[in-house]
Design a protein around this motif. Structure first.
Motif, PDB file in Angstrom:
ATOM      1  N   TYR A   1       0.806  -1.223   0.000  1.00 31.01           N
ATOM      2  CA  TYR A   1       0.000   0.000   0.000  1.00 31.01           C
ATOM      3  C   TYR A   1       0.838   1.273   0.000  1.00 31.01           C
ATOM      4  N   ASN A   2       2.164   1.096  -0.118  1.00 24.49           N
ATOM      5  CA  ASN A   2       3.081   2.241  -0.216  1.00 24.49           C
ATOM      6  C   ASN A   2       2.881   3.222   0.943  1.00 24.49           C
ATOM      7  N   GLN A   3       2.676   2.673   2.127  1.00 26.50           N
ATOM      8  CA  GLN A   3       2.513   3.485   3.327  1.00 26.50           C
ATOM      9  C   GLN A   3       3.749   3.312   4.211  1.00 26.50           C
ATOM     10  N   GLN A   4       4.534   4.352   4.352  1.00 27.29           N
ATOM     11  CA  GLN A   4       5.750   4.299   5.160  1.00 27.29           C
ATOM     12  C   GLN A   4       5.645   5.346   6.266  1.00 27.29           C
ATOM     13  N   TYR A   5       5.288   4.895   7.452  1.00 29.04           N
ATOM     14  CA  TYR A   5       5.161   5.784   8.593  1.00 29.04           C
ATOM     15  C   TYR A   5       6.421   5.703   9.446  1.00 29.04           C
ATOM     16  N   ASN A   6       6.602   6.694  10.318  1.00 28.00           N
ATOM     17  CA  ASN A   6       7.862   6.793  11.053  1.00 28.00           C
ATOM     18  C   ASN A   6       7.999   5.725  12.138  1.00 28.00           C
ATOM     19  N   PHE A   7       9.174   5.712  12.772  1.00 31.44           N
ATOM     20  CA  PHE A   7       9.505   4.669  13.741  1.00 31.44           C
ATOM     21  C   PHE A   7       8.589   4.740  14.969  1.00 31.44           C
ATOM     22  N   GLY A   8       8.128   5.925  15.318  1.00 28.87           N
ATOM     23  CA  GLY A   8       7.238   6.058  16.469  1.00 28.87           C
ATOM     24  C   GLY A   8       5.955   5.272  16.289  1.00 28.87           C
ATOM     25  N   TYR A   9       5.355   5.367  15.095  1.00 28.95           N
ATOM     26  CA  TYR A   9       4.154   4.594  14.791  1.00 28.95           C
ATOM     27  C   TYR A   9       4.441   3.095  14.874  1.00 28.95           C
ATOM     28  N   GLN A  10       5.525   2.671  14.248  1.00 26.14           N
ATOM     29  CA  GLN A  10       5.859   1.257  14.225  1.00 26.14           C
ATOM     30  C   GLN A  10       6.082   0.717  15.631  1.00 26.14           C
ATOM     31  N   TRP A  11       6.820   1.489  16.436  1.00 25.43           N
ATOM     32  CA  TRP A  11       7.168   1.022  17.782  1.00 25.43           C
ATOM     33  C   TRP A  11       5.932   0.917  18.651  1.00 25.43           C
ATOM     34  N   MET A  12       5.031   1.880  18.567  1.00 25.56           N
ATOM     35  CA  MET A  12       3.831   1.833  19.398  1.00 25.56           C
ATOM     36  C   MET A  12       2.910   0.687  18.989  1.00 25.56           C
ATOM     37  N   VAL A  13       2.793   0.411  17.697  1.00 20.24           N
ATOM     38  CA  VAL A  13       1.963  -0.704  17.253  1.00 20.24           C
ATOM     39  C   VAL A  13       2.522  -2.025  17.765  1.00 20.24           C
ATOM     40  N   VAL A  14       3.839  -2.224  17.621  1.00 21.25           N
ATOM     41  CA  VAL A  14       4.460  -3.477  18.060  1.00 21.25           C
ATOM     42  C   VAL A  14       4.372  -3.621  19.573  1.00 21.25           C
ATOM     43  N   MET A  15       4.715  -2.577  20.318  1.00 24.23           N
ATOM     44  CA  MET A  15       4.663  -2.663  21.781  1.00 24.23           C
ATOM     45  C   MET A  15       3.236  -2.905  22.274  1.00 24.23           C
ATOM     46  N   SER A  16       2.289  -2.232  21.659  1.00 20.17           N
ATOM     47  CA  SER A  16       0.902  -2.390  22.092  1.00 20.17           C
ATOM     48  C   SER A  16       0.419  -3.821  21.883  1.00 20.17           C
ATOM     49  N   THR A  17       0.665  -4.372  20.704  1.00 18.95           N
ATOM     50  CA  THR A  17       0.194  -5.733  20.426  1.00 18.95           C
ATOM     51  C   THR A  17       0.912  -6.767  21.286  1.00 18.95           C
ATOM     52  N   GLN A  18       2.184  -6.543  21.603  1.00 14.55           N
ATOM     53  CA  GLN A  18       2.941  -7.510  22.394  1.00 14.55           C
ATOM     54  C   GLN A  18       2.593  -7.420  23.880  1.00 14.55           C
TER      55      GLN A  18
END
Length: 765
Positions: A169-186
């Motif tokens: 989907y050509n969506q590249q969001y910053n590291f803050g978004y990625q980190w919060m998604v991973v931490m939240s799900t884990q």
């Protein structure tokens, strides 16, 4: 405190005569189990100072030394290093095909000599009040290090969301978004697992069979002896483990590299390589696997160790497999139900009406939404017969789990909600009651913080995932944790929520694939993570690890692992050319990302309404919801009428979900698994119980450990170097590695072939 410690030590120091007397006549004050538990031996005498379950007695020590070093500098240094190395390596190879997974067994085995070396050479001095060398490397330190290595060892499920957003989907969001998604799900899963530990960890009936193998390995390496091991003479468990480990390590080079046909031993297909019906029935790659033979331990343990799973649970899985896949599937397939004859009998790929792989790009707009006109001009989506039936079984497992829990476990759940640790009728819980417990509010704080992280990540960035759907996904995960966790803790089988979460969000938010991925991750993986943490809690419970150090080790290791995985993934997409391209020269083709992305389009773009609603091809599978609800109720009524009959061993959630790994698993995984389980879990356990008690779990640990090390050696020494060209013109070309797979099964040949321009299926959709 001293008195409590002395009392608990005395509990574990009974002589054989005292233990025998306890077995004969000790009164049972508190019921061990509040339901008819097939694992519990009602004919056995009551054990005052040991577990009432023979499986636990044989693998877990019934003593404790609270003064043993546990929360040490050695643990944190080695644990943090492993929490970076194993998740980083697994994330790197997660995107490669063929891949390799480095499990916690590797950390367990390597940490043992390293810990002993530390104890021998590091000075016994304090720096800033911290003891550099607390003495001999203890078993409790070893357990904590292994838990830190494994708690976030596998690729975090949410990293696939990030990869799919980038690739599809050509969506590249910053590291803050990625980190919060991973931490939240884990970590939401971690907090839920902690809150529910009184239901899934403290009761003695929640034995968590897979942990018993790990406990046996720890006790073997550290030469722990206890009453449950038995008094059988013969080879020591340490020597037995060494021989099994070396044998497993050496043998896997044969089916894993030199003679791979021994792994997929489709001997019937070799006799008739071009007979499609024979290959569909007896083949392992795209058939039903009635050849039933393999010489590869990795195939047998693909669905879990058969030596750890209780035999009655394996029998339920075997019943489900035999009826649904060896009886029902051939009927459905050869009557061309769901147009199955135009596709391989078993395949995890989706197909179009021309018999080709479904081209999702042919039906979507540039913004990844469904183009109805393109969809109607192209094709509906078709699945192989086996794959189709697995959806029905998944539907049945969801309703059967709820009904089974209400009927069988309601009293246990109510009792455990009011029972403290010290009140548990189990020596291990009483020993653990000495330690200061983790307050519930610690888990609640993590839950609240991670909930906020989730809200921020879906609201600040354009995910099309509404807050109400986020809350609903967490409610589903939380609601199913206790029912699914109790079944897993008793049977070693976990009910998956991936299909039902896809179904719910597909109806609720059609046409939003990113939202679908997020709903599935928070709804399914949150529960799976909660049960992973609950399993680790039980391991710490068995090994008498103080709960608070355990808590911090898990939290810190999870944060480190998720951060490292995101960093590795970001580096790979930045520095590896053509990352996730089908023709990437180094094999980084991202197979899991492809499956995840395709599923996001199938369920999020096409949606379940066009597949399972009334009038659609797979509408009949919806009735499995009803089947799953009715079957446990019928079994329960029969059980009430004849409580001592074999019906008490029937577990419909396991019957429906035990085959959940099909496809890609097949009979090559299930049938030998059942045979091995029958031999060791039934025959040897009944006829040679002392041998089984002493060696069974050590045997499993030795086979698994040798296999794990052998897989890594083969991959890094023979497959990964030189882009896999080692042996490409020699050993890999002979019949046992190539010609054995050149048949209708290996080529996934359908029963009916289409001429150019022909198609199958309905005329309108």
């Amino acid at each position: 405190m001293a008195t409590a410690v002395e009392d608990q030590k005395s509990l574990g120091s009974s002589t054989g005569k005292e233990l025998f007397d306890a077995e004969k006549g000790a009164p049972e004050v508190i019921p061990v189990v509040e339901f008819d538990d097939p694992n519990f031996d009602k004919d056995a005498a009551v054990f005052e100072d040991d577990s009432p379950y023979p499986e636990v007695r044989s693998a877990v020590a019934n003593t404790d030394d609270p003064d043993m070093p546990c929360n040490t500098l050695r643990v944190w240094v080695m644990g943090v290093i492993w929490a970076m190395i194993i998740p980083g390596m697994n994330q790197f190879f997660f995107f490669r095909y063929p891949s390799v997974s480095v499990g916690s067994y590797v950390a367990l085995l390597i940490s043992f000599p390293v810990g002993r070396f530390w104890a021998k050479v590091v000075p016994k001095v304090k720096v800033f009040g911290i003891q550099l060398n607390p003495g001999p490397f203890s078993i409790k330190e070893h357990v904590l290090i292994t838990i830190m290595a494994g708690v976030g060892g596998g690729s975090a499920y949410a990293t696939d969301i990030i990869a799919v957003q980038r690739v599809y989907y050509n969506q590249q969001y910053n590291f803050g978004y990625q980190w919060m998604v991973v931490m939240s799900t884990q970590l939401i899963g971690f907090s839920i697992g902690g809150i529910l530990r009184r239901f899934l960890v403290q009761p003695p009936s929640m034995i968590w069979p897979a942990n018993l193998v790990t406990c046996a390995l720890f006790n073997t390496l550290h030469q722990q002896y206890y009453a449950g091991v038995g008094v059988r003479s013969g080879m020591s468990r340490e020597r037995f483990f060494l021989y099994v480990f070396l044998g497993s390590f050496c043998w896997y080079f044969v089916p894993g590299y030199l003679f791979q046909a021994l792994s997929y031993f489709t001997w019937v297909c070799w006799i008739a390589p071009n007979n499609i019906k024979v290959n569909q029935l007896f083949g392992y790659t795209s058939g039903l696997g009635m050849s039933v033979i393999t010489f590869d331990w990795s195939q047998i343990t693909y669905i879990g160790s058969p030596l750890a799973t209780p035999w009655w649970a394996q029998a339920n899985v075997a019943i489900g497999f035999t009826f649904f896949f060896w009886f029902l599937v051939p009927i459905l397939h050869f009557t061309n139900t769901w147009y199955g004859e135009y596709m391989p009998m078993s395949s995890r790929t989706s197909y179009d009406r021309y018999g080709k792989g479904y081209n999702v790009t042919a039906i979507i707009n540039p913004d990844a939404t469904l183009n109805i006109e393109k969809y109607k001009a192209y094709s509906p989506l078709f699945l192989s017969t086996v794959f189709s039936l697995t959806y029905g079984l998944s539907f049945a497992s969801i309703t059967s789990t709820l009904v089974h829990t209400i009927l069988y476990f309601r009293k246990q759940i109510w009792t455990q909600s009011r029972r403290s640790m010290s009140e548990q009728p189990d020596i291990h819980a009483r020993l653990m009651s000495v330690y200061t417990q983790v307050p519930e509010w610690w888990y609640a704080v993590i839950l609240a913080v991670m909930f906020v992280f989730g809200i921020i990540s879906i609201e600040v960035w354009p995910t099309q995932f509404p807050v109400w759907a986020f809350v609903l996904s967490l409610i589903i995960a939380f609601f199913y944790c206790v029912p699914v966790g109790m079944i897993q803790a008793i049977t070693n089988q976990q009910i998956g929520l991936n299909v039902v979460t896809e179904l719910i969000i597909g109806y609720a938010l059609p046409g939003k694939p990113v939202a679908m991925m997020m709903f599935k991750t928070w709804g399914y993986i949150t529960m799976a993570q909660a049960l992973t943490f609950a399993s680790d809690f039980k391991l710490g419970h068995y090994m008498k690890i103080a709960p608070r150090p355990m808590f911090w080790c898990q939290v810190v290791a999870t944060v480190i692992a998720g951060t490292v995985q995101l960093a590795v993934q970001a580096w790979m997409f930045t520095n590896i050319k053509d990352m996730c391209s089908p023709h990437q020269p180094d094999g980084f083709i991202c197979p899991s990302t492809e499956v995840f992305g395709t599923a996001s389009i199938i369920w999020g773009v096409i949606g379940p309404a066009r597949q399972f609603s009334s009038g659609q091809i797979y509408y009949g599978l919806v009735f499995f919801f009803l089947v799953g609800a009715v079957c446990p109720a019928v079994a329960y009524l029969i059980h009430l009428k004849w409580p001592n009959s074999a019906i008490k061993y029937i577990n419909f959630p396991v019957i429906f979900n035990g085959t959940g790994l099909i496809p890609p698993a097949s009979a090559v995984n299930y049938v030998p698994w059942t045979v091995v389980g029958f031999i060791f879990g039934y025959v040897i356990r009944r006829r040679h119980f002392s041998w089984w008690t002493k060696y069974n779990y050590v045997l499993s640990a030795g086979l698994d450990s040798g296999l794990a090390i052998s897989v890594i050696i083969i991959f890094f020494c023979l497959q990964y170097p030189k882009n896999g060209t080692i042996g490409a013109n020699t050993v890999l070309t002979w019949w046992g590695n190539k010609g054995a797979f050149d048949n209708a099964d290996g080529n996934a040949t359908p029963l009916r072939s289409l001429a150019p321009g022909e198609w199958f299926g309905p005329s309108t959709w």
